[in-house]
Scaffold this active site. Structure first.
Site, PDB file in Angstrom:
ATOM      1  N   LYS A  14       0.828  -1.211   0.000  1.00 40.28           N
ATOM      2  CA  LYS A  14       0.000   0.000   0.000  1.00 40.28           C
ATOM      3  C   LYS A  14       0.862   1.261   0.000  1.00 40.28           C
ATOM      4  O   LYS A  14       0.528   2.259  -0.634  1.00 40.28           O
ATOM      5  CB  LYS A  14      -0.925   0.023   1.230  1.00 40.28           C
ATOM      6  CG  LYS A  14      -2.121  -0.880   1.107  1.00 40.28           C
ATOM      7  CD  LYS A  14      -3.144  -0.335   0.120  1.00 40.28           C
ATOM      8  CE  LYS A  14      -4.381  -1.232   0.100  1.00 40.28           C
ATOM      9  NZ  LYS A  14      -5.306  -0.904  -0.973  1.00 40.28           N
ATOM     10  N   LYS A  59      -6.191 -14.388 -13.205  1.00 45.29           N
ATOM     11  CA  LYS A  59      -7.163 -14.232 -12.128  1.00 45.29           C
ATOM     12  C   LYS A  59      -8.157 -13.136 -12.478  1.00 45.29           C
ATOM     13  O   LYS A  59      -7.745 -12.035 -12.869  1.00 45.29           O
ATOM     14  CB  LYS A  59      -6.412 -13.868 -10.840  1.00 45.29           C
ATOM     15  CG  LYS A  59      -7.239 -14.002  -9.607  1.00 45.29           C
ATOM     16  CD  LYS A  59      -6.397 -13.857  -8.344  1.00 45.29           C
ATOM     17  CE  LYS A  59      -7.291 -13.715  -7.139  1.00 45.29           C
ATOM     18  NZ  LYS A  59      -6.863 -12.685  -6.219  1.00 45.29           N
ATOM     19  N   LYS A  66     -10.943  -7.031 -10.619  1.00 48.73           N
ATOM     20  CA  LYS A  66     -11.336  -5.738 -11.190  1.00 48.73           C
ATOM     21  C   LYS A  66     -10.247  -4.692 -11.023  1.00 48.73           C
ATOM     22  O   LYS A  66     -10.253  -3.678 -11.696  1.00 48.73           O
ATOM     23  CB  LYS A  66     -12.646  -5.259 -10.589  1.00 48.73           C
ATOM     24  CG  LYS A  66     -12.527  -4.779  -9.165  1.00 48.73           C
ATOM     25  CD  LYS A  66     -13.820  -4.157  -8.725  1.00 48.73           C
ATOM     26  CE  LYS A  66     -14.014  -4.288  -7.251  1.00 48.73           C
ATOM     27  NZ  LYS A  66     -14.481  -5.578  -6.801  1.00 48.73           N
TER      28      LYS A  66
END
Ligand code: TRP
Length: 331
Positions: free
Chosen positions: A111, A194, A197
């Site tokens: 992150k 995979k 989105k």
């Protein structure tokens, strides 16, 4: 009966990857276990969603869950922010968690790379909140993907640490729930291995997609110019089409196109038409229920109220005990 718990961050509609990867198994699990399925709206705040989006995403996940077959009578279906016990346990656990170990978590480091301008404290403490989600119910099993294994391991660390620190044998150490053979991996329509989105919206088929949208997306799926020699291994994008077909089509249909491929006669246009038709048929009953549920706010409110009540019943004794052990008790 095992207590099984799973949380999902509300970031949009659920797709076939979510369905075959987890949801389909949840529907079976709820028959044999004491299941807790919650929508982790607090966790999703770490990426600063727009308030209106947060609200619709929570509703969409709830609707998709129900439409796919999660039963609010059998399982406990709730929204994380409806269970304040989680916040209290998270705070109490945090006193025995060290900044260094949080900074070493791979999802945190990832992150920091991905959103360097928003490295908020919620991201750092994410594993504590997740541990609280699990420990507040003293869950036995947590179905998790590879990316969440480290979080589950930390949950066990925090649980054990609490037990040791206060000399109690209170928290159970939750283990991963393994679907084993039943885990079907669903690839994307864009050649990726995979369905996700975050990579490409068009590579996903959502449970809420209309037939026209499904047809359009499938027809645009990546292919190549076809095999030139018989019985050759398939390139990734083609293997993906077959994997999707194995998920939604009949074995005969899959076999037909396998033969076509092996004998170099395959016409991907025909295969995609068939795949789209079978996907539409597969999703149709779920899609129908999604449309019904979306306009039934009264029912949805009833579902989350019941879920919150059941979750509270399970969580309250945990927090009561923890407060007492820690020394937070009436004078
Ligand atoms: N971190 C999980 C994810 O991103 C979501 C989550 C939050 C969760 N709390 C949890 C999953 C507790 C399992 C158990 O997928």
């Amino acid at each position: 009966m095992d207590k099984v718990l799973s949380g999902i961050r509300p970031t949009g509609f659920l797709h076939l990857g979510n369905y075959f990867g987890a949801l389909k198994n949840f529907i079976k699990m709820q028959e044999e276990n004491d299941c807790y399925f919650f929508i982790a709206d607090y966790h999703s705040l770490t990426t600063h969603p727009h308030p209106a989006d947060l609200r619709t995403n929570v509703k969409n996940v709830l609707v998709d869950y129900l439409a796919a077959g999660l039963d609010p009578e059998k399982a406990t279906l709730y929204i994380q922010s409806d269970l304040p016990e989680v916040c209290e346990l998270s705070l109490l656990l945090s006193m025995n968690v060290y900044i260094g170990e949080l900074q070493r978590v791979s999802s945190f480091k990832e992150k920091v790379r991905r959103q360097p301008n928003n490295v908020n404290a919620g991201l750092l403490s994410y594993p504590i909140l997740m541990a609280a989600d699990i420990l507040v119910h003293r869950a036995d099993k947590v179905p998790v993907g590879k990316d969440q294994e480290q979080h589950l391991e930390m949950t066990r660390d925090f649980a054990q640490r609490f037990n040791n620190f206060y000399g109690v044998d209170f928290f159970k150490l939750p283990v991963a729930y393994n679907f084993g053979q039943e885990l079907v991996k669903i690839p994307g329509l864009d050649g990726s291995t995979k369905m996700s989105k975050s990579d490409n919206e068009n590579s996903c088929i959502y449970l809420s997609d209309t037939p026209e949208v499904i047809r359009k997306k499938v027809m645009k799926a990546v292919t190549d110019s076809g095999p030139i020699e018989p019985n050759q291994p398939k390139p990734q994008a083609i293997e993906n089409l077959f994997a999707l077909m194995r998920a939604v089509s009949s074995p005969e249909t899959v076999q037909f196109f396998e033969t076509e491929y092996n004998e170099c006669r395959i016409r991907y246009g025909d295969m995609k038409k068939q795949l789209a038709a079978d996907m539409i048929a597969f999703i149709a009953p779920i899609h129908e229920r999604i449309l019904e549920l979306r306009s039934d706010d009264d029912y949805l409110r009833k579902v989350v109220r019941l879920g919150a009540e059941k979750a509270h019943e399970s969580a309250a004794p945990t927090v009561r005990f923890v407060r007492e052990v820690i020394g937070i008790k009436p004078l």
